[in-house]
Motif scaffolding. Structure first.
Motif, PDB file in Angstrom:
ATOM      1  N   PHE A   1       4.467   3.914   2.466  1.00 29.49           N
ATOM      2  CA  PHE A   1       3.781   4.672   3.559  1.00 29.49           C
ATOM      3  C   PHE A   1       2.341   4.860   3.513  1.00 29.49           C
ATOM      4  O   PHE A   1       1.865   4.831   4.613  1.00 29.49           O
TER       5      PHE A   1
ATOM      6  N   ARG B   1       0.691   1.912   2.587  1.00 28.54           N
ATOM      7  CA  ARG B   1       0.476   0.719   3.362  1.00 28.54           C
ATOM      8  C   ARG B   1       0.529   0.753   4.950  1.00 28.54           C
ATOM      9  O   ARG B   1      -0.362   0.037   5.554  1.00 28.54           O
ATOM     10  N   LEU B   2       1.304   1.672   5.245  1.00 30.94           N
ATOM     11  CA  LEU B   2       1.532   1.653   6.904  1.00 30.94           C
ATOM     12  C   LEU B   2       0.219   2.501   7.469  1.00 30.94           C
ATOM     13  O   LEU B   2      -0.170   2.045   8.632  1.00 30.94           O
ATOM     14  N   TYR B   3      -0.728   2.922   6.599  1.00 27.45           N
ATOM     15  CA  TYR B   3      -1.844   3.519   7.088  1.00 27.45           C
ATOM     16  C   TYR B   3      -3.121   2.710   6.634  1.00 27.45           C
ATOM     17  O   TYR B   3      -4.251   2.927   6.747  1.00 27.45           O
ATOM     18  N   GLY B   4      -2.715   1.520   6.257  1.00 28.70           N
ATOM     19  CA  GLY B   4      -3.850   0.534   5.758  1.00 28.70           C
ATOM     20  C   GLY B   4      -4.441   0.458   4.466  1.00 28.70           C
ATOM     21  O   GLY B   4      -5.184  -0.098   3.929  1.00 28.70           O
TER      22      GLY B   4
END
Lengths: 395, 308
Positions: B98, B100-103
């Protein structure tokens, strides 16, 4: 879409989840290998089949020997001489696949200009091979007829007055006709065969590889239903990820898995079964395009299905209908006309065609249309899936 | 931080959110209270960018939720009511995904995951699959997942439903701690005591509308002088017999043998109530009088209990 990073994270997660699944290796690799082995051997035998036993009724003479030479030179048959009754018994017992009966003294019958019946009996269990041998016998009979007509014509032209004159003439004329035939025999230049009909084993290796790739892709389409059931869909879509981005992420995972599956199958079947897939670059392009098209159909299911039941039903419909029409279960050439036309809508048809062309030795450029159609199916599938999913999420 | 103006959302002909307006200031814990189907989840769905509003405006940190959705998404964290985690991943793998989903990436990503695992008391269990966790442990990871990308504001949708007291305490303490560190919180709950403990301000929502809003003392004032009385009876009177209580009480709800009453001056009204009940032949088994709470406010405003 807000960049590719979250899209690729979704792909990465789905791939990891698939690779951790215990049933993955069984479904994607082991099952197609086993089925190819069973069906390929049952229908067509291995790549270099042993010569089939063929019964010639009676004893060897110049005519039967000539035909036997043709059949044995092509490694199609091993010849057994037997009585008609014994030959029939061998056919019914499965010990021979064809029985051929010529007149008792074929040379004499020919030269006397009498009726020349040839009987060919086939074992229906080996229909395809039997048909090939039958067609060779027919060609041989035509050759006999031409030789007889030429010989009798020459003899008649010389008008022998007595039987003694005829008997004296015949060997000379026969020798001259034969030497003339040999001197002016048609020149046949053999070139590389580029036909589409690969062996049955290769055919079913291709057909099953293609079918199982679609099966896995449609099965994998259940991953979005899982996101809904787990509630993770809310987390994913409240992150910087649009519904289209989510679908693309899942499509890429399906594509990668399908490529891995089909690529491994190509490698394993070529190593273990000796399947000739053809020119590597063309095979790679076809594997990628086939996997993309399979993932495209998976994308449609992702967009449409709202439960695992729907994923299974839609997947089954896609796989069964397309495999039946597209040649994964039965060669397209053997289907009725309308079914052959409909087969153009299936992914199996284009993929099998491309692989068959490559397997028969043609270069990569010939499969450009097949690859283009498969990629078109992938894009269309992704588009339909994205449209359905966006519509569903908006409601 | 969050400004909701005349928010409207409908599904077909059903109006789920009807002209809702409220604002949440920076560093505030705002409670959205209401019974099931009141419009809390639909409001949160819009605020989470999961669906577009049919009318009105929402601004988060000065950004429009529709026009500047991508920027808005990085500022909010959501903790759904249902556990939204991958059972086949470990607790830490879930947090890393989760994040990584936001960079997020690299050392910062791993450090943040460890920080949050420690904050929710599960650092030792970070490598275990979430599927093997208890309900309370899953709830804690569920919250940590919503906080991975360091949002400015977090939506906690019923975060303590169905969990053990230890996990509940841990979650409430975590929310308090995060709030003192500057996190703005939108909190929905059924539990009045949780709302009273955590929230600076509360909005009460019913049938898609905010029917009352304010601090706890302000809302108690809405209830006025009314006080709640709970009476458990033996030999429950008929509804007709209970009508005799009408002139004495502000509102009356019956749940089996249990009567919930609101009355203006409970000390004066109580003898009259008991006398009236005695006349019907009912015997009082248990009686409880309390200060007005949020339940009282809701009862006063709607005539129904929050959990109805």
């Amino acid at each position: 879409m807000s960049g590719w990073s979250p899209v690729l994270r979704v792909t990465q997660r789905d791939l990891l989840a698939q690779l951790r699944s215990r049933s993955f290796l069984v479904q994607t690799l082991l099952l197609p290998m086993i089925l190819t082995f069973i069906i390929g051997n049952a229908l067509g035998g291995s790549q270099s089949p042993a010569p089939s036993p063929v019964v010639m009724v009676g004893t060897e003479n110049r005519v039967t020997k000539a035909l036997a030479d043709v059949l044995m030179t092509r490694q199609l048959a091993s010849i057994i001489y037997a009585t008609k009754a014994a030959g029939q018994q061998m056919l019914t017992a499965g010990k021979a696949i064809v029985l051929i009966e010529f007149p008792v003294d074929p040379e004499r019958t020919l030269l006397r200009g009498r009726e020349f019946p040839i009987l060919v009996m086939l074992d229906s269990a080996s229909f395809f091979r039997g048909t090939v041998i039958q067609s060779i016998v027919q060609g041989f009979a035509q050759q006999l007829q031409t030789t007889r007509a030429t010989l009798l014509g020459a003899v008649r032209a010389l008008k022998p007055a007595t039987a003694q004159e005829l008997a004296a003439l015949l060997p000379t004329v026969q020798q001259k006709v034969q030497s003339d035939f040999e001197a002016r025999a048609p020149q046949i230049t053999a070139t590389q065969i580029t036909g589409r009909q690969a062996g049955f084993f290769t055919y079913y290796a291709i057909a099953f590889g293609v079918m199982f790739t679609l099966l896995s892709a449609t099965h994998g389409a259940g991953s979005l239903v899982e996101e809904f059931e787990r509630g993770t869909i809310a987390r994913l879509l409240s992150a910087p990820l649009t519904p289209a981005g989510l679908l693309i992420g899942k499509f890429l995972a399906l594509w990668a898995m399908a490529t891995f599956q089909l690529g491994s199958f190509v490698l394993l079947s070529s190593l273990f079964y000796g399947v000739r897939w053809g020119e590597p670059l063309g095979v790679l392009a076809t594997v990628l395009a086939t996997a993309a098209a399979a993932a495209g159909f998976g994308g449609i299911i992702i967009g449409l299905a709202t439960s695992f039941e729907q994923v299974n039903v839609l997947g089954l419909i896609f796989v069964l209908v397309m495999s039946l029409l597209g040649g994964s279960m039965y060669p397209v050439d053997a289907l009725p006309g309308i079914a052959q036309q409909l087969s153009r809508l299936t992914y199996n048809r284009w993929s099998i065609e491309a692989f068959q062309l490559l397997s028969s030795g043609v270069g990569s450029l010939v499969i450009a249309l097949d690859v283009a159609v498969l990629m078109g199916m992938a894009v269309a599938g992704l588009g339909i899936g994205a449209w359905s999913l966006s519509k569903r999420l908006a409601s | 931080m969050l400004v909701v103006t005349e928010l409207h959302k409908k599904y077909g002909s059903f109006v789920a959110v009807d002209s809702v307006s409220f604002r949440i200031n920076d560093g505030e814990v705002y409670g959205l209270l209401g019974p099931n189907g009141a419009g809390k989840s639909s409001t949160i769905k819009v605020l989470s960018c999961l669906t577009k509003p049919d009318g009105g405006h929402v601004q988060i940190d000065g950004l429009d939720i529709v026009a500047q959705q991508a920027q808005v998404k990085t500022r909010i964290g959501i903790v759904p009511q249902d556990i939204a985690l991958y059972d086949d991943f470990s607790a830490k793998e879930n947090l890393l995904f989760f994040g990584r989903l936001y960079g997020m990436h690299g050392a910062d990503l791993r450090k943040r995951a460890d920080e949050l695992l420690e904050a929710v008391g599960l650092l030792e269990r970070g490598k275990d699959h979430v599927g093997s966790f208890s309900g309370g442990m899953k709830r804690r990871i569920n919250i940590a997942a919503g906080l991975m990308h360091r949002p400015k504001m977090v939506y906690l949708d019923e975060p303590t439903v169905g969990i053990d007291p230890q996990s509940r305490r841990l979650i409430l303490d975590l929310v308090k701690r995060l709030n003192t560190e500057g996190l703005t919180v939108l909190f929905t709950t059924h539990y009045m005591e949780e709302a009273e403990e955590l929230c600076h301000r509360i909005g009460i929502i019913d049938f898609g509308k905010i029917i009352a809003e304010g601090t706890i003392p302000e809302l108690r004032a809405v209830a006025g002088e009314v006080s709640p009385i709970e009476i458990e009876l033996r030999d429950v009177p008929t509804p007709q017999q209970l009508e005799a209580l009408g002139p004495i009480v502000e509102s009356l709800t019956v749940d089996g043998s249990r009567l919930s009453l609101l009355c203006r001056d409970s000390k004066t009204a109580l003898p009259a109530i008991l006398q009236s009940l005695a006349q019907t032949g009912a015997r009082v088994h248990h009686l409880e009088m309390d200060e007005p709470d949020l339940e009282t406010v809701f009862l006063k405003l709607t005539g129904r209990r929050l959990r109805d």
